[in-house]
Every structure is written in structure tokens, then in C-alpha cells.
Design a protein around this motif. Structure first.
Motif, PDB file in Angstrom:
ATOM      1  N   HIS A   6     -16.533 -25.034 -46.972  1.00 27.29           N
ATOM      2  CA  HIS A   6     -17.702 -25.844 -46.343  1.00 27.29           C
ATOM      3  C   HIS A   6     -18.774 -25.755 -47.520  1.00 27.29           C
TER       4      HIS A   6
ATOM      5  N   HIS B  39     -21.683 -28.294 -50.252  1.00 29.15           N
ATOM      6  CA  HIS B  39     -22.288 -29.724 -50.284  1.00 29.15           C
ATOM      7  C   HIS B  39     -22.761 -29.403 -51.872  1.00 29.15           C
TER       8      HIS B  39
ATOM      9  N   LYS C 127     -15.275 -36.670 -42.532  1.00 27.13           N
ATOM     10  CA  LYS C 127     -16.269 -35.701 -42.019  1.00 27.13           C
ATOM     11  C   LYS C 127     -16.975 -36.410 -41.003  1.00 27.13           C
TER      12      LYS C 127
ATOM     13  N   HIS D 205     -19.520 -25.100 -38.069  1.00 30.76           N
ATOM     14  CA  HIS D 205     -20.613 -24.373 -37.422  1.00 30.76           C
ATOM     15  C   HIS D 205     -20.387 -23.854 -35.961  1.00 30.76           C
TER      16      HIS D 205
ATOM     17  N   ASP E 118     -21.046 -23.205 -46.298  1.00 30.14           N
ATOM     18  CA  ASP E 118     -22.279 -24.192 -46.337  1.00 30.14           C
ATOM     19  C   ASP E 118     -23.436 -24.289 -47.799  1.00 30.14           C
TER      20      ASP E 118
END
Ligand code: ZN
Length: 287
Positions: A16, A18, A123, A185, A255
């Protein structure tokens, strides 16, 4: 006698990230991406490669950065899973993660366009963020079960796995029952959802680093909320231990890119947080 492990032979995956965010103040990076300048993406990906993190799964953006990153990654020998853009509810949380969907007909239109870019997964942003001010509060559930189910099943028809951002017990339950492959999460999850996930084989990506790093670094921005963040983090750790003990599949996803979680080091932070929670063996598999 312990044999020395050669780290060079260990290939790792961050499930995960970005790529469109830089872990601190993403304004500069996003401005570059808007101008279609991609040097920074290459630099980030080269650092992943140098550290043997050779599989990356992106949680989406609204600038098409994950698609560009996938192309660059291929030239570097990195397996990069890109959603193209995420799907969020019009007016809800997630504008920087993807495109807004008002209703099913909107989704059909956006999904049709998305498929042209050959996404590796879908997603969906089902809820908002964890509220650091108040234990147990998250920023709402944005899609109905029927909407979520329709979107998940549309992806399945195209053989696409589905990654659902979900916080709160209700949202996690919805995601699992709708057929999500991974729950991202999952803050405030309860044992009921964990049992359901174990039964269904749903993978959990608990992303400890965004909270864990604020605590670890004594972050000034959230200094007043640290006691509450600690409580949320510790409860999350308890659930991760429980999940591991009942056979829920857990993936390491940091993340990276979100505030306080830099690329590359974020992966090692996530491993450290999982180990701190008592998950002694960390393995990853392709999702
Ligand atoms: Zn994310």
C-alpha cells in the motif's frame, strides 16, 4: 549457530503506497505531476529498487501517477500494481485519490474509461480517515452496500482484485461481504470482522505507519492528539495479534506517501510496527 542472512536475496513488497505523495508536504510533487514531470517518480522508484523492495501496490491518485509509475517501474524490474485512479463518493473523502462517483450510472461510465488504462486492481474509498480527536470516530461511510457490491462485482467480472479503504466495524463488514480482496486500514475493526475475514480469506492491510510514525517521531503537528493516537494504535495492534492468531492473512502495506510515512523507509517502519505488535514473522504474497 545463526547463519548470517544475505539481505540482497530478500525481495520485499509494499502492498500500500501512494506514489503521487511524498510523505511530508506533497504540494511540490503533485505540482510536478500535474505538469507531467516525472523525474521524481523515477527517483523514488530507483530508491525502492536499491532497497530490494521490488513489488509495489498503489492505492491510487487523481493525476494518473500510478499508471506512469507502472511504466517506469517496468524498466527498473519492479512489479508495480496500479489502480489508475481510485473511486470515491462525490462530495466525500478521497478527491486526491481518484475520481468521484455520484451513483451507479456514474460508476459505469468511469469504470468503462478506467478499463482502457488496464488497471491491475480497483481501489474503492468507502470511508473517511480516522479522527485523531475522538476514539472510534471515522469520517463516515460513503457508499451503500448495494453500490459497493455492484462496484466490487463489476471489477470481478473483469478479473480485477478489489482494494477497499475501510475504517469502522460496519465499513469493514460491508467490504468483506461485498467481496473485497483486501481491506485497507480497518481501524476499529472488531473480532467479528476478523472472524469473517479469516473465513472468507480476505487480506488485511492494517497500515500501522501513518499513526505509528506520528507517535515514534513525536510529531509536532499532532502533539495534542498523541495520547488518543496511541490508544488507537495500541488497539489496532491488539487486533493484528488476534488476526494473526486466527489465520487472517495480513499484508505489509505502509501507506507510504501519506503524512509522516516516507517512501522506502515507510516499508521498514511498517515491518517494525508489525513486529512491535508481536507479529514475529512477516511474509508477503502477490495479491
Ligand atoms: Zn492509502
Amino acid at each position: 549457530m545463526n547463519e548470517k542472512v544475505n539481505n540482497k536475496n530478500i525481495y520485499m513488497m509494499d502492498a500500500h503506497i501512494h506514489i503521487s505523495l511524498d510523505g511530508e508536504n506533497s504540494k511540490k510533487l503533485r505540482a510536478e505531476l500535474k505538469q507531467k514531470k516525472y523525474d521524481s517518480l523515477k527517483k523514488i522508484l530507483c530508491r525502492y529498487r536499491e532497497n530490494n523492495i521490488l513489488m509495489l501496490r498503489d492505492g491510487g491518485d487523481n493525476l494518473g501517477a500510478s499508471l506512469v509509475a507502472r511504466e517506469i517501474a517496468e524498466t527498473l524490474g519492479i512489479i508495480y500494481k496500479a489502480p489508475g485512479w481510485g473511486i470515491y463518493k462525490k462530495g466525500g473523502y478521497g478527491s486526491f485519490l481518484g475520481r468521484p462517483v455520484g451513483d451507479i450510472s456514474d460508476f459505469k461510465e468511469i469504470f468503462r474509461k478506467l478499463l482502457k488504462f488496464r488497471p491491475d486492481h480497483l481501489k474503492i474509498v468507502l470511508t473517511g480517515l480516522v479522527d485523531f480527536e475522538s476514539y472510534g470516530r471515522v469520517g463516515g461511510i460513503f457508499f451503500t452496500f448495494d453500490e459497493l457490491y455492484y462496484m466490487v462485482q463489476s471489477a470481478k467480472e473483469k478479473n480485477l482484485p478489489v482494494m477497499v479503504h475501510a475504517n469502522s466495524p460496519e465499513a469493514v463488514r460491508m467490504a468483506v461481504l461485498a467481496g473485497a480482496d483486501t481491506v485497507e486500514h480497518g481501524y476499529f475493526i472488531t473480532e467479528d470482522e476478523l472472524n469473517l475475514m479469516a473465513e472468507r480469506g480476505t487480506v488485511w492491510v492494517p497500515t500501522l505507519s501513518p499513526l505509528g510514525n506520528l507517535i515514534k517521531n513525536g510529531d509536532k503537528r499532532y502533539i495534542n492528539q498523541i495520547p488518543n493516537i496511541k490508544r488507537i494504535y495500541e488497539e489496532h495492534c491488539n487486533k493484528i495479534r488476534k488476526a494473526a492468531s486466527i489465520g487472517v492473512k495480513i499484508a505489509v502495506g505502509s501507506d507510504a506517501g501519506s503524512y509522516g510515512v516516507p517512501h522506502v523507509t515507510g516499508f521498514f517502519d511498517e515491518v517494525m510496527h508489525l513486529q512491535k505488535c508481536g507479529v514475529s514473522q512477516v511474509t508477503s504474497q502477490e495479491i
